[in-house]
Design a protein around this motif. Sequence first.
Motif, mmCIF file in Angstrom:
data_model
loop_
_atom_site.group_PDB
_atom_site.id
_atom_site.type_symbol
_atom_site.label_atom_id
_atom_site.label_comp_id
_atom_site.label_asym_id
_atom_site.label_seq_id
_atom_site.Cartn_x
_atom_site.Cartn_y
_atom_site.Cartn_z
ATOM 1 N N TYR A 30 16.473 16.072 66.770
ATOM 2 C CA TYR A 30 15.200 16.848 67.121
ATOM 3 C C TYR A 30 14.009 15.913 66.633
ATOM 4 C CZ TYR A 30 12.067 20.614 65.863
ATOM 5 O OH TYR A 30 10.954 21.432 65.575
ATOM 6 N N GLY A 43 8.057 25.149 71.236
ATOM 7 C CA GLY A 43 8.336 24.318 70.056
ATOM 8 C C GLY A 43 7.747 24.987 68.924
ATOM 9 N N ASP A 44 6.556 25.636 68.690
ATOM 10 C CA ASP A 44 5.920 26.273 67.804
ATOM 11 C C ASP A 44 6.897 27.434 67.234
ATOM 12 O OD1 ASP A 44 4.137 28.817 66.748
ATOM 13 O OD2 ASP A 44 3.706 27.066 65.880
ATOM 14 N N LYS A 49 12.174 29.009 59.928
ATOM 15 C CA LYS A 49 11.681 29.231 58.950
ATOM 16 C C LYS A 49 11.905 30.703 58.322
ATOM 17 C CE LYS A 49 7.470 27.640 59.859
ATOM 18 N NZ LYS A 49 5.932 27.157 59.855
ATOM 19 N N LEU A 69 6.076 18.885 59.604
ATOM 20 C CA LEU A 69 6.662 19.701 60.755
ATOM 21 C C LEU A 69 5.900 20.875 61.071
ATOM 22 C CD1 LEU A 69 10.547 19.799 59.700
ATOM 23 C CD2 LEU A 69 9.379 18.137 61.493
ATOM 24 N N ASP A 70 5.171 21.630 60.183
ATOM 25 C CA ASP A 70 4.131 22.610 60.506
ATOM 26 C C ASP A 70 3.163 21.896 61.704
ATOM 27 O OD1 ASP A 70 5.242 24.395 58.895
ATOM 28 O OD2 ASP A 70 4.605 23.720 57.262
ATOM 29 N N CYS A 121 3.453 19.185 63.308
ATOM 30 C CA CYS A 121 4.041 18.320 64.641
ATOM 31 C C CYS A 121 5.073 19.227 65.500
ATOM 32 C CB CYS A 121 4.405 17.042 64.222
ATOM 33 S SG CYS A 121 3.119 16.111 63.286
ATOM 34 N N ASP A 122 5.008 20.403 65.103
ATOM 35 C CA ASP A 122 6.252 21.082 65.905
ATOM 36 C C ASP A 122 6.122 21.180 67.067
ATOM 37 O OD1 ASP A 122 3.848 22.798 65.800
ATOM 38 O OD2 ASP A 122 4.641 24.607 64.965
ATOM 39 N N SER A 123 4.880 21.232 67.859
ATOM 40 C CA SER A 123 4.592 21.079 69.274
ATOM 41 C C SER A 123 4.742 19.672 69.668
ATOM 42 C CB SER A 123 3.351 21.655 69.582
ATOM 43 O OG SER A 123 3.084 23.022 69.281
ATOM 44 N N GLN A 128 10.159 26.501 65.512
ATOM 45 C CA GLN A 128 9.906 26.523 64.279
ATOM 46 C C GLN A 128 9.789 27.505 63.170
ATOM 47 O OE1 GLN A 128 7.941 23.235 60.787
ATOM 48 N NE2 GLN A 128 7.679 22.950 63.040
ATOM 49 N N SER A 129 9.075 28.499 63.987
ATOM 50 C CA SER A 129 8.820 29.914 63.328
ATOM 51 C C SER A 129 10.184 30.381 63.055
ATOM 52 C CB SER A 129 7.964 30.792 64.172
ATOM 53 O OG SER A 129 6.436 30.206 64.271
ATOM 54 N N SER A 182 6.947 24.358 56.182
ATOM 55 C CA SER A 182 8.088 23.448 56.107
ATOM 56 C C SER A 182 7.669 22.605 54.582
ATOM 57 C CB SER A 182 8.394 22.830 57.068
ATOM 58 O OG SER A 182 7.045 21.820 57.440
#
Length: 266
Positions: free
Chosen positions: A115, A218-219, A226, A245-246, A248-250, A222-223, A234
């Motif tokens: 990922y 993608g956001d 988390k 990662l917060d 660059c999640d998208s 990660q949500s 992150s």
Amino acid sequence: MKQRLITGIIAGAVFLGLCFMGGLWYHFLVLAMSLIGYYEFVKMIKIAPFGGIAAIGYLGVLMFVFPWNLTGLTFPFSWEHGIWLVMLLFLFVTVFSKNKVGIEKVSLLFIASVYIGIGFMYIAESRNTPDGNGLFWTFLLLASIWASDAGAYFVGRKLGRTKLWPAISPNKTIEGAVGGVIIAVITAMIFALLSDGLLPLANALLIGGASAVIGQLGDLVQSAYKRVYGIKDSGNLLPGHGGILDRCDSWIVVFPFVHILSLLPY
């Protein structure tokens, strides 16, 4: 707020400056970001971030993101073979540890290496496209993603009424998501109009839409993870912004998606 603004300006200036320069400096910056991102993920799932098992994941990320072409080196495997070998090493850990390290842990670490590793690999490679227009393609995708984020935020605050996915991200709304898509498409269209024929309008429409829809998903990804681990950010590398990662999640889902579907016309 002041700290967030200062961090954003400094980090943005460094990233965009090196992106403009391109070459090894930019690629090594992206490589560093990928390794930090993997560190954040490993720490989040409560595995020793510098333990033996985590080292396999760092090796996988390094393998994917390393600037092979720019250094004149040749990647020793095909990408699918590289992914398979990383997976095999993780599976061997369960055997050699006599299941003290279970399949659940190695599965999470393997997913993270693919990922994060492949996501950042495409971020780096977008700057080095064969047509020599990598700076344009990179700025196009970044601008579309940022336009989607800004559109979703401001439209959501102004018009948001219907929750998008409250169990995962309670502040996001359907109205904001739609606003993000519209603003991202408009942004990509502007790039097309200014590109002197480099970017057809049809591709701009698809790229803007994909950047918004896939970026917002993608956001949410990660949500979701988390929330499982009960954390807000992150990491804390970027004060006021969280971790790599917060931020660059998208990016790490949009860049591969656009390349894999060949939406960039080069």
